[in-house]
Design a protein around this motif. Structure first.
Motif, mmCIF file in Angstrom:
data_model
loop_
_atom_site.group_PDB
_atom_site.id
_atom_site.type_symbol
_atom_site.label_atom_id
_atom_site.label_comp_id
_atom_site.label_asym_id
_atom_site.label_seq_id
_atom_site.Cartn_x
_atom_site.Cartn_y
_atom_site.Cartn_z
ATOM 1 N N UNK A 261 -11.108 -11.999 12.275
ATOM 2 C CA UNK A 261 -12.265 -12.852 12.468
ATOM 3 C C UNK A 261 -13.388 -12.175 13.225
ATOM 4 N N UNK A 262 -13.055 -11.223 14.079
ATOM 5 C CA UNK A 262 -14.079 -10.629 14.945
ATOM 6 C C UNK A 262 -14.583 -9.279 14.447
ATOM 7 N N UNK A 263 -13.883 -8.652 13.494
ATOM 8 C CA UNK A 263 -14.266 -7.311 13.048
ATOM 9 C C UNK A 263 -15.524 -7.358 12.178
ATOM 10 N N UNK A 264 -16.275 -6.275 12.180
ATOM 11 C CA UNK A 264 -17.482 -6.189 11.354
ATOM 12 C C UNK A 264 -17.223 -5.323 10.124
ATOM 13 N N UNK A 265 -18.095 -5.449 9.132
ATOM 14 C CA UNK A 265 -17.966 -4.658 7.905
ATOM 15 C C UNK A 265 -18.063 -3.157 8.178
ATOM 16 N N UNK A 266 -18.816 -2.779 9.225
ATOM 17 C CA UNK A 266 -19.014 -1.362 9.542
ATOM 18 C C UNK A 266 -17.701 -0.687 9.933
ATOM 19 N N UNK A 267 -16.745 -1.461 10.414
ATOM 20 C CA UNK A 267 -15.470 -0.884 10.849
ATOM 21 C C UNK A 267 -14.387 -1.055 9.781
ATOM 22 N N UNK A 268 -14.790 -1.344 8.552
ATOM 23 C CA UNK A 268 -13.850 -1.665 7.477
ATOM 24 C C UNK A 268 -13.762 -0.511 6.480
ATOM 25 N N UNK A 269 -12.540 -0.140 6.139
ATOM 26 C CA UNK A 269 -12.292 0.856 5.105
ATOM 27 C C UNK A 269 -11.567 0.181 3.947
ATOM 28 N N UNK A 270 -12.145 0.231 2.760
ATOM 29 C CA UNK A 270 -11.468 -0.261 1.557
ATOM 30 C C UNK A 270 -10.626 0.894 1.026
ATOM 31 N N UNK A 271 -9.334 0.861 1.327
ATOM 32 C CA UNK A 271 -8.434 1.960 0.939
ATOM 33 C C UNK A 271 -7.990 1.856 -0.514
ATOM 34 N N UNK A 272 -8.116 0.652 -1.088
ATOM 35 C CA UNK A 272 -7.847 0.498 -2.515
ATOM 36 C C UNK A 272 -6.419 0.111 -2.840
ATOM 37 N N UNK A 273 -6.026 0.291 -4.101
ATOM 38 C CA UNK A 273 -4.705 -0.151 -4.534
ATOM 39 C C UNK A 273 -3.591 0.685 -3.917
ATOM 40 N N UNK A 274 -2.526 0.040 -3.492
ATOM 41 C CA UNK A 274 -1.329 0.758 -3.065
ATOM 42 C C UNK A 274 -0.532 1.106 -4.322
ATOM 43 N N UNK A 275 -0.271 2.394 -4.500
ATOM 44 C CA UNK A 275 0.380 2.870 -5.712
ATOM 45 C C UNK A 275 1.621 3.691 -5.357
ATOM 46 N N UNK A 276 2.457 3.881 -6.353
ATOM 47 C CA UNK A 276 3.622 4.754 -6.213
ATOM 48 C C UNK A 276 3.852 5.449 -7.541
ATOM 49 N N UNK A 277 4.561 6.572 -7.496
ATOM 50 C CA UNK A 277 4.968 7.219 -8.728
ATOM 51 C C UNK A 277 6.329 6.688 -9.158
ATOM 52 N N UNK A 278 6.445 6.174 -10.385
ATOM 53 C CA UNK A 278 7.780 5.820 -10.893
ATOM 54 C C UNK A 278 8.588 7.090 -11.128
ATOM 55 N N UNK A 279 9.840 6.926 -11.480
ATOM 56 C CA UNK A 279 10.690 8.091 -11.719
ATOM 57 C C UNK A 279 10.067 8.966 -12.803
ATOM 58 N N UNK A 280 9.946 10.226 -12.490
ATOM 59 C CA UNK A 280 9.269 11.170 -13.372
ATOM 60 C C UNK A 280 10.305 11.976 -14.155
ATOM 61 N N UNK A 281 10.257 11.951 -15.493
ATOM 62 C CA UNK A 281 11.279 12.668 -16.274
ATOM 63 C C UNK A 281 11.293 14.161 -16.019
#
Length: 399
Positions: A261-281
């Motif tokens: 509630x108190x944070x400002x947009x200037x201190x915000x980082x949009x890190x994006x989607x959390x992803x992972x690698x599935x099992x790789x053949x």
């Protein structure tokens, strides 16, 4: 003595320079080729666990990384309302994990590698590879080429090399969570211990928070979102819209409601989607091989992405050092790494499922967790096999 005498390492982030150092220690001359120009990547914050510090020690970088991070003494798991569920102190006999900015980790690894003689070429994005009986030639978008006995793809979860090894390889998998960070992401750490990091199962979003030695708050949210977005798409949304959505998601959470509630947009980082690698053949083909996130990126919920990449860099060099036959060396490397990294990645999937399960599941989890921590769910059982793992550089590898 390795039959491989030279290597091109694609990617100058975390795994790339460490791979080059480990290869040099194994008697293999390696150069690093990074797509981006040298610069300060704001990034987010991450943790290097004791097993990652052990890998860094093998190539002489542990002290440099410890110097730019703060030691973490305790993790606290809690309900969204702030009620503690479990305290997880550092395990006896192990160094404390380091919490640091991603950019500071990059810089420390890069500087340490260059000080030991590793050459890093910036602004060279790999476009394609020519394979020859005696090696590979890499072509870069600046018109230059480089030739070596082996090409190592340390180019991250969106790896170009992975597609060259196997055009049918799966890509990153969305975990159902979007990640946002809050704090002064450009400021370096004030030296000092972090007494505790709090991880809270909020009513609608999982969040974490801690106080830095300078007294400032840093916090994040893993916010459930059914439809995936790319990082570019997420950053195209006005921060004001994301912040409003996160504030609504954390209403009723303590201290989440106050923090968001108190944070400002200037201190915000949009890190994006959390992803992972599935099992790789396939991790390798002919004279190309993957290391780090390009092969086995777990989601950030594991707390092990950087540490596993560092381990794999050491293990690859060790296998190339001791096994003259290249296919046998690469197969041994995969056999040593695959079970561990995939088990940790799958455990992170279970953690993510808990983060996206909703308020009812979070309530049930809050009832079960205290019982589990008093009986079978102990810190040593949870983290011992992961944090106590070491790649023994001095032990000889056999095919």
């Amino acid at each position: 003595m390795s039959a491989i005498k030279s290597a091109l390492v694609i990617g100058g982030g975390i795994a790339g320079p460490v791979t080059a150092l480990a290869l040099a220690k194994a008697g293999i001359q390696a150069t690093v080729h990074e797509a981006h120009s040298r610069g300060d990547d704001v990034g987010a914050m991450l943790t290097v666990a004791p097993n990652g510090l052990a890998a860094l020690e093998t190539v002489g970088l542990r002290e440099a990384v410890e110097a730019v991070g703060n030691p973490l003494r305790t993790m606290v798991m809690e309900k969204g309302n702030g009620k503690p569920l479990m305290n997880v102190p550092g395990l006896p006999g192990l160094p404390l994990s380091r919490v640091l900015r991603r950019a500071d980790l990059f810089a420390a690894i890069r500087a340490g590698a260059e000080a030991q003689g590793v050459v890093v070429h910036d602004g060279q994005r790999l476009t394609h590879v020519e394979e020859h009986p005696d090696g590979v030639t890499a072509h870069f978008d600046d018109g230059t080429t480089a030739h070596a006995d082996l090409l190592v793809g340390a180019d991250g979860i969106h790896s170009t090399v992975r597609g060259l090894i196997d055009p049918a390889a799966p890509g990153p998998e969305y975990t159902g969570l979007m990640s946002f960070g809050f704090g002064d992401m450009r400021a370096g750490f004030t030296p000092g211990d972090l007494d505790s990091m709090h991880f809270a199962f909020g009513k609608r979003s999982f969040y974490g928070y801690w106080t830095q030695p300078d007294g400032s708050d840093v916090f994040f949210s893993n916010h459930p979102r059914e439809q995936p977005m790319t990082l570019a798409e997420a950053r195209a949304v006005p921060k004001s819209e994301w912040l409003a959505e996160l504030r609504a998601a954390h209403v009723g959470d303590r201290p989440g409601e106050r923090l968001f509630g108190s944070v400002t947009e200037e201190r915000m980082l949009v890190a994006g989607p959390m992803e992972r690698m599935p099992k790789l053949p396939h991790w390798f083909r002919d004279r190309m091989v993957l290391v780090g996130d390009a092969a086995h990126a777990p989601s950030s919920s594991s707390g092990q992405g950087a540490s596993l990449a560092l381990e794999s860099a050491i293990e690859l060099a060790r296998c190339l050092r001791d096994i003259d036959d290249l296919p046998a060396a690469l197969a041994k490397y995969v056999s040593l790494r695959r079970p561990r990294v995939e088990a940790i990645s799958e455990q992170a999937v279970k953690t993510n499922n808990g983060k996206t399960a909703g308020p009812v599941a979070a309530f049930v989890f809050g009832l079960i967790m205290p019982i589990a921590t008093r009986t079978f769910l102990r810190p040593e059982k949870m983290f011992g096999p992961v944090h106590r793992f070491r790649v023994d550089w001095d032990e000889r590898v056999t095919a």
